[in-house]
Design an enzyme around this catalytic site. Structure first.
Site, PDB file in Angstrom:
ATOM      1  CE  LYS A 220      -2.598  -6.615  -2.225  1.00 21.50           C
ATOM      2  NZ  LYS A 220      -1.982  -6.242  -3.502  1.00 21.50           N
ATOM      3  NE  ARG A 254       3.902  -4.170  -0.831  1.00 23.45           N
ATOM      4  CZ  ARG A 254       2.900  -3.993   0.017  1.00 23.45           C
ATOM      5  NH1 ARG A 254       1.946  -4.894   0.141  1.00 23.45           N
ATOM      6  NH2 ARG A 254       2.843  -2.899   0.757  1.00 23.45           N
TER       7      ARG A 254
HETATM    8  C1  PT1 Z   1       1.164  -4.753  -4.544  1.00 23.16           C
HETATM    9  C2  PT1 Z   1       0.923  -3.824  -3.471  1.00 23.16           C
HETATM   10  C3  PT1 Z   1       1.855  -2.770  -3.303  1.00 23.16           C
HETATM   11  N1  PT1 Z   1      -0.155  -3.911  -2.650  1.00 23.16           N
HETATM   12  C4  PT1 Z   1       3.116  -3.569  -5.118  1.00 23.16           C
HETATM   13  N2  PT1 Z   1       2.948  -2.678  -4.128  1.00 23.16           N
HETATM   14  C5  PT1 Z   1      -0.342  -2.990  -1.690  1.00 23.16           C
HETATM   15  N3  PT1 Z   1       4.185  -3.471  -5.939  1.00 23.16           N
HETATM   16  C6  PT1 Z   1       0.582  -1.951  -1.533  1.00 23.16           C
HETATM   17  C7  PT1 Z   1      -7.525  -5.814  -0.759  1.00 23.16           C
HETATM   18  O1  PT1 Z   1      -8.190  -6.103  -1.758  1.00 23.16           O
HETATM   19  O2  PT1 Z   1       0.347  -5.755  -4.775  1.00 23.16           O
HETATM   20  N4  PT1 Z   1       2.242  -4.600  -5.329  1.00 23.16           N
HETATM   21  N5  PT1 Z   1       1.666  -1.855  -2.321  1.00 23.16           N
HETATM   22  C8  PT1 Z   1      -1.560  -3.086  -0.797  1.00 23.16           C
HETATM   23  N6  PT1 Z   1      -2.735  -2.867  -1.570  1.00 23.16           N
HETATM   24  C9  PT1 Z   1      -3.939  -3.542  -1.341  1.00 23.16           C
HETATM   25  C10 PT1 Z   1      -4.819  -3.732  -2.396  1.00 23.16           C
HETATM   26  C11 PT1 Z   1      -4.236  -4.055  -0.089  1.00 23.16           C
HETATM   27  C12 PT1 Z   1      -5.981  -4.475  -2.212  1.00 23.16           C
HETATM   28  C13 PT1 Z   1      -5.406  -4.777   0.122  1.00 23.16           C
HETATM   29  C14 PT1 Z   1      -6.284  -4.998  -0.942  1.00 23.16           C
HETATM   30  O3  PT1 Z   1      -7.803  -6.227   0.382  1.00 23.16           O
END
Ligand code: PT1
Length: 273
Positions: A220, A254
């Site tokens: 992230k 995850r």
């Molecule tokens: C998470 C999650 C998810 N993250 C759960 N499910 C993502 N339960 C998808 C960035 O800042 O943390 N928990 N499902 C992916 N989401 C992101 C959010 C991907 C922020 C990248 C960023 O780069």
């Protein structure tokens, strides 16, 4: 024990949820069949690398991502779930906030609903309550399209904790046993770097709610911020973040980089055991 469908997961030691994205391949024009097979192949690779859960998603929820329509999301994930449910013996989770996708995924064989919207969409609570699957309730401020524009908190840990506690109570009152519920602070979902760091540092405070924690920090942008450059290789930083999260009380990580994370978590398990 975390109970989800026909599975029971012992979360005494932290374990890994592998990310399986089902998105059309823009480079080869193989259509639905090609992206389905590619996702199934990737999923099997993650099982081989030691994943304890596979999280299947047909719509990206990273900041600013374009939403995917219901029919398109169903077309992406359901065939993948049906195929995997027949050949793997670990729980599959569906990464969706849409009740209709949840229901179709349950019918296709998933064991966990992973909802970034914590079952707040109309009908979502009922879909999970009328099944035996587990659920992950995640905190998010705003929606994926706009959440990173100007996130604000007085006390991010207290506010995330209050939200998760409130959702946990509502979900239990709907008849979903606490043994089926995971909580997630939602790293990167409407949070600045300082908010993400505060949550990681004080993760133990969320354990006070009494439920297992799922944490997603893999690759992230908060890690890009910490690295202080825009280099895209965030693998080592992701491993470090997962290790810190596990030490601070996370039960499920995850991640994209399953083998490296499994190895790192084995070191933590050895120290405990
Ligand atoms: C998470 C999650 C998810 N993250 C759960 N499910 C993502 N339960 C998808 C960035 O800042 O943390 N928990 N499902 C992916 N989401 C992101 C959010 C991907 C922020 C990248 C960023 O780069």
């Amino acid at each position: 024990m975390f109970i989800c469908g026909k599975y029971q997961l012992d979360l005494t030691n932290p374990c890994v949820m592998g990310v399986v994205n089902v998105t059309p391949d823009s480079f080869s024009d193989g259509g639905q069949y090609a992206s389905t097979n590619k996702a199934v192949e990737h999923a099997l690779q993650l099982v081989e690398e030691g994943a304890s859960i596979l999280d299947i998603g047909g719509e990206s929820t990273r900041p600013g991502a374009t939403p995917v329509g219901l029919d398109e999301e169903l077309a992406r994930v359901i065939l993948v779930i049906e195929k995997l449910a027949k050949i793997v013996n670990i729980p599959l989770s569906i990464d969706t906030y849409k009740p209709k996708v949840m229901q179709a995924a349950i019918d296709a064989g998933i064991s966990i609903v992973n909802d970034i919207n914590a079952l707040q969409a109309p009908g979502a609570l009922e879909v999970v309550a009328n099944s035996d699957v587990g659920v992950c309730l995640m905190h998010m401020q705003g929606s994926p399209q706009t959440m990173q524009i100007d996130p604000q908190y007085d006390d991010v840990v207290a506010e995330v904790s209050a939200f998760l506690t409130a959702r946990f109570n509502i979900v239990m009152q709907a008849g979903i046993s606490s043994s089926r519920i995971l909580l997630d602070p939602g790293f990167g979902f409407g949070k600045r770097t300082m908010h993400n760091i505060a949550l990681l540092k004080q993760l133990a405070q969320l354990r006070q709610i009494g439920q297992p924690l799922l944490v997603g920090l893999s690759r992230k942008s908060v890690l890009g911020q910490v690295l202080g450059d825009n280099k895209t290789d965030r693998v080592a930083a992701s491993i470090a973040a997962s290790v810190v999260a596990a030490i601070n009380g996370a039960n499920i990580l995850r991640v994209h980089d399953v083998r490296a994370t499994v190895d790192a978590l084995k070191v933590i398990a050895a120290l405990r055991g």
